[in-house]
Design an enzyme around this catalytic site. Structure first.
Site, PDB file in Angstrom:
ATOM      1  CG  HIS A   1      -2.016   0.899   1.148  1.00 51.78           C
ATOM      2  ND1 HIS A   1      -1.811   2.227   1.425  1.00 51.78           N
ATOM      3  CD2 HIS A   1      -3.562   0.809   0.973  1.00 51.78           C
ATOM      4  CE1 HIS A   1      -3.306   2.831   1.227  1.00 51.78           C
ATOM      5  NE2 HIS A   1      -4.026   1.859   0.840  1.00 51.78           N
TER       6      HIS A   1
ATOM      7  CG  ASP B   1      -8.579  -4.005  -3.044  1.00 59.41           C
ATOM      8  OD1 ASP B   1      -7.736  -3.068  -3.521  1.00 59.41           O
ATOM      9  OD2 ASP B   1      -9.551  -3.996  -3.048  1.00 59.41           O
TER      10      ASP B   1
HETATM   11  C1  SDX Z   1      -6.046  -0.009  -3.029  1.00 55.09           C
HETATM   12  O1  SDX Z   1      -4.187   4.659  -2.134  1.00 55.09           O
HETATM   13  C2  SDX Z   1      -5.393   4.097  -1.232  1.00 55.09           C
HETATM   14  O2  SDX Z   1      -5.794   4.560  -0.204  1.00 55.09           O
HETATM   15  C3  SDX Z   1      -5.902   2.937  -2.343  1.00 55.09           C
HETATM   16  C4  SDX Z   1      -6.975   2.002  -1.504  1.00 55.09           C
HETATM   17  C5  SDX Z   1      -8.209   2.995  -1.172  1.00 55.09           C
HETATM   18  O3  SDX Z   1      -8.960   2.367  -0.248  1.00 55.09           O
HETATM   19  O4  SDX Z   1      -8.433   3.711  -1.987  1.00 55.09           O
HETATM   20  O5  SDX Z   1      -6.426   1.634  -0.040  1.00 55.09           O
HETATM   21  C6  SDX Z   1      -7.312   0.910  -2.263  1.00 55.09           C
HETATM   22  O6  SDX Z   1      -5.867   0.625  -4.245  1.00 55.09           O
HETATM   23  C7  SDX Z   1      -5.258  -0.823  -2.327  1.00 55.09           C
HETATM   24  C8  SDX Z   1      -4.090  -1.390  -3.310  1.00 55.09           C
HETATM   25  C9  SDX Z   1      -4.561  -2.552  -4.131  1.00 55.09           C
HETATM   26  N1  SDX Z   1      -3.589  -2.783  -5.128  1.00 55.09           N
HETATM   27  C10 SDX Z   1      -2.801  -3.742  -4.943  1.00 55.09           C
HETATM   28  O7  SDX Z   1      -2.951  -4.535  -4.243  1.00 55.09           O
HETATM   29  C11 SDX Z   1      -1.994  -4.235  -5.929  1.00 55.09           C
HETATM   30  C12 SDX Z   1      -0.649  -4.820  -5.538  1.00 55.09           C
HETATM   31  N2  SDX Z   1       0.034  -3.673  -4.703  1.00 55.09           N
HETATM   32  C13 SDX Z   1       1.021  -2.885  -5.522  1.00 55.09           C
HETATM   33  O8  SDX Z   1       1.165  -2.838  -6.885  1.00 55.09           O
HETATM   34  C14 SDX Z   1       1.568  -1.743  -4.809  1.00 55.09           C
HETATM   35  O9  SDX Z   1       1.955  -2.193  -3.410  1.00 55.09           O
HETATM   36  C15 SDX Z   1       0.571  -0.471  -4.576  1.00 55.09           C
HETATM   37  C16 SDX Z   1       0.139  -0.160  -6.051  1.00 55.09           C
HETATM   38  C17 SDX Z   1      -0.731  -0.631  -3.706  1.00 55.09           C
HETATM   39  C18 SDX Z   1       1.584   0.421  -3.758  1.00 55.09           C
HETATM   40  O10 SDX Z   1       2.390   0.910  -4.850  1.00 55.09           O
HETATM   41  P1  SDX Z   1       3.648   1.876  -4.546  1.00 55.09           P
HETATM   42  O11 SDX Z   1       3.233   2.893  -3.305  1.00 55.09           O
HETATM   43  O12 SDX Z   1       3.980   2.944  -5.756  1.00 55.09           O
HETATM   44  O13 SDX Z   1       4.796   0.898  -4.198  1.00 55.09           O
HETATM   45  P2  SDX Z   1       5.895   0.729  -5.479  1.00 55.09           P
HETATM   46  O14 SDX Z   1       5.073  -0.047  -6.454  1.00 55.09           O
HETATM   47  O15 SDX Z   1       6.741   1.534  -5.598  1.00 55.09           O
HETATM   48  O16 SDX Z   1       6.552  -0.744  -4.429  1.00 55.09           O
HETATM   49  C19 SDX Z   1       7.619  -0.375  -3.542  1.00 55.09           C
HETATM   50  C20 SDX Z   1       8.375  -1.917  -3.596  1.00 55.09           C
HETATM   51  C21 SDX Z   1       8.855  -2.250  -4.877  1.00 55.09           C
HETATM   52  O17 SDX Z   1      10.088  -3.119  -4.910  1.00 55.09           O
HETATM   53  P3  SDX Z   1      11.404  -2.342  -5.204  1.00 55.09           P
HETATM   54  O18 SDX Z   1      11.374  -1.607  -6.475  1.00 55.09           O
HETATM   55  O19 SDX Z   1      11.893  -1.284  -3.885  1.00 55.09           O
HETATM   56  O20 SDX Z   1      12.616  -3.395  -5.023  1.00 55.09           O
HETATM   57  O21 SDX Z   1       7.503  -2.868  -3.252  1.00 55.09           O
HETATM   58  C22 SDX Z   1       7.320  -3.887  -4.247  1.00 55.09           C
HETATM   59  C23 SDX Z   1       7.713  -3.118  -5.536  1.00 55.09           C
HETATM   60  O22 SDX Z   1       8.033  -3.957  -6.481  1.00 55.09           O
HETATM   61  N3  SDX Z   1       5.972  -4.249  -4.173  1.00 55.09           N
HETATM   62  C24 SDX Z   1       5.672  -5.395  -4.460  1.00 55.09           C
HETATM   63  C25 SDX Z   1       4.140  -5.203  -4.112  1.00 55.09           C
HETATM   64  N4  SDX Z   1       3.773  -4.139  -3.835  1.00 55.09           N
HETATM   65  C26 SDX Z   1       5.053  -3.457  -3.802  1.00 55.09           C
HETATM   66  N5  SDX Z   1       6.236  -6.641  -4.709  1.00 55.09           N
HETATM   67  C27 SDX Z   1       5.380  -7.681  -4.881  1.00 55.09           C
HETATM   68  N6  SDX Z   1       3.908  -7.711  -4.785  1.00 55.09           N
HETATM   69  C28 SDX Z   1       3.397  -6.608  -4.488  1.00 55.09           C
HETATM   70  N7  SDX Z   1       2.089  -6.557  -4.240  1.00 55.09           N
END
Ligand code: SDX
Length: 429
Positions: A307, A364
């Site tokens: 998140h 989710d």
């Molecule tokens: C919602 O914003 C809100 O409040 C949203 C929400 C709401 O109520 O409105 O809470 C609802 O959207 C919840 C999120 C649902 N999305 C997912 O579950 C999709 C999977 N999660 C992600 O793609 C990610 O965690 C996000 C999009 C939720 C957050 O992305 P960020 O903050 O931009 O973080 P990032 O993508 O830069 O990740 C940071 C690191 C990375 O690794 P490094 O480059 O540092 O090595 O964490 C890793 C990412 O690769 N990472 C994951 C991961 N999520 C982040 N690796 C594997 N699996 C994951 N799910």
């Protein structure tokens, strides 16, 4: 607390006023930065940038705190109803009994949609994703209520638009499902409460009476409450940005629906279920999928994990996880996908990759398990998220309008070609 921050640029000192919110969040106001210094700030994804001041929802990602108008989400999920929470978010206070009854009655009175809406359904291919239909039909409300487009609406006119949207979205959402299934549409019933009416419109058949199960109604209320608002997330910021151009409430919410559909945002609940089904089909080896999620060369992500703000457990995920156990037990359902989800969660929470990046289950991760138990198909999961988030979008749009916020127009840093002359086509190589 410091009154201001000092910025030293090219040997000159600039003072940036510091502001502090009621929960002691601090920011320095860069509203005059470009005029004073010629500089703008750059913050891809707005990870460090506040777009507005808001009194609606407070969350603390480190502490796992979420409150609507000051009330903890845990208490609202336990003691309130979705319509009561919707009133709280939209109007800023818990309603009296009379206010809640009037709000509920007004919504009941407006649940019908114009018969021409049915003709729009006929234009969609049967395989159309429900979110595509929902965003289109919500925007089409501007055609049925053209006065809603005016930027100079009175309070009463805005309230009528709010009631119409709260009332008609469940009908449109349920009709989207029935249309997708090729089933006859169910018209709303005025004798049912908000959640019971939605379930009736979703699952009733002319050939068999649909028995409304109070346990499912209770679970649906809880799920919708938990999704009702989440401060300046992607789709809510979209609603505010579109609304800041004096676009209508219906048009702004339609844009928010499309943002929510994104698989990184609200679309994740559908992705989680499909991921669990893929793991099940693959033999249930969760470690294989944990490895894929950690592999930089693999685009696979553990959907429902991570998140932007929560760097601790998403408080909603905790409540939904328990509700999933309770609903499945109450309905006597043994869903193997729940076991896979629990194994996945345990594996991830003990893995350094997830621990270092503070990746926890989000709202989710478990919600689809409950929707599935209720009988809601996977493609409708994000529609359910939109139904829950609707009062939050409405509250945020109203707040932006009432505060007379300027049209949103971010700046950029240009990195393209320098000036060059036009070359006629015969001289291009
Ligand atoms: C919602 O914003 C809100 O409040 C949203 C929400 C709401 O109520 O409105 O809470 C609802 O959207 C919840 C999120 C649902 N999305 C997912 O579950 C999709 C999977 N999660 C992600 O793609 C990610 O965690 C996000 C999009 C939720 C957050 O992305 P960020 O903050 O931009 O973080 P990032 O993508 O830069 O990740 C940071 C690191 C990375 O690794 P490094 O480059 O540092 O090595 O964490 C890793 C990412 O690769 N990472 C994951 C991961 N999520 C982040 N690796 C594997 N699996 C994951 N799910």
């Amino acid at each position: 607390m410091a009154e201001s921050a000092e910025l030293i640029l090219d040997g000159k000192s600039y003072s940036l006023p510091v502001i502090e919110g009621t929960e002691h969040e601090k920011a320095f106001d860069i509203g005059k930065l470009r005029d004073q210094t010629g500089y703008v700030t750059l913050d891809s994804g707005y990870k460090n940038t506040g777009a507005t001041k808001s009194a609606i929802t407070f969350l603390d990602g480190e502490e796992g705190i979420l409150r609507y108008r000051g009330y903890p989400i845990e208490q609202l999920a336990e003691k309130s109803s979705f319509l009561e929470v919707a009133y709280l978010l939209i109007y800023g206070a818990l309603p009296t009994q009379a206010e809640l009854e009037d709000f509920s009655h007004q919504i009941t009175k407006h649940t019908l949609v114009h018969e021409d809406v049915r003709k729009i359904f006929d234009g969609f291919p049967s395989a159309a994703h429900p979110m595509a239909i929902l965003s289109s039909l919500i925007c089409s409300l501007t055609a049925f209520y053209p006065e809603s487009v005016s930027p100079d609406l009175s309070k009463e006119e805005i309230d009528l638009n709010v009631i119409r949207l709260m009332a008609k979205m469940p009908t449109i959402a349920a009709w989207t499902y029935k249309n997708n299934m090729g089933h006859p549409l169910n018209y709303p019933r005025n004798d049912l409460d908000f959640c019971s009416n939605f379930l009736y419109m979703m699952f009733s058949f002319p050939t068999e009476k649909y028995e409304i199960d109070s346990r499912i109604v209770s679970a649906l209320n809880k799920l919708l409450i938990l999704h009702a608002d989440h401060e300046q997330n992607c789709s809510t910021s979209t609603v505010r940005l579109v609304g800041s151009a004096n676009a209508s409430l219906y048009g702004s919410v339609s844009a928010g629906i499309n943002a929510l559909w994104g698989p990184l945002h609200g679309g994740a609940n559908q992705e989680v279920l499909e991921m669990l089904q893929e793991i099940q089909k693959d033999g249930g080896d969760t470690s294989k999928f944990i490895a894929k999620a950690k592999d930089k060369n693999d685009s696979f992500r553990l959907m429902g994990f991570g998140h932007r703000v929560y760097k601790n457990f998403d408080p909603r995920a905790k409540i939904i996880k328990k509700a999933a156990d309770d609903v499945l037990a109450a309905l006597g359902i043994d869903d193997p996908l729940l076991k896979i989800a629990q194994e996945l969660e345990q594996a991830a929470l003990t893995d350094q990759y997830f621990i270092e990046r503070k990746l926890y289950p989000n709202v989710d991760f478990y919600s689809g398990i409950i929707y599935r138990a209720i009988g809601i198909p996977t493609e409708m999961f994000t529609v359910m998220f939109a139904l829950g988030r609707l009062p939050g979008w409405i509250a945020q749009w109203k707040e932006m309008r009432e505060n007379k916020e300027p049209i949103g127009r971010p700046r950029q840093i240009y990195t393209g070609e320098l000036e060059r002359d036009y070359v006629s086509i015969e001289n291009r190589n």
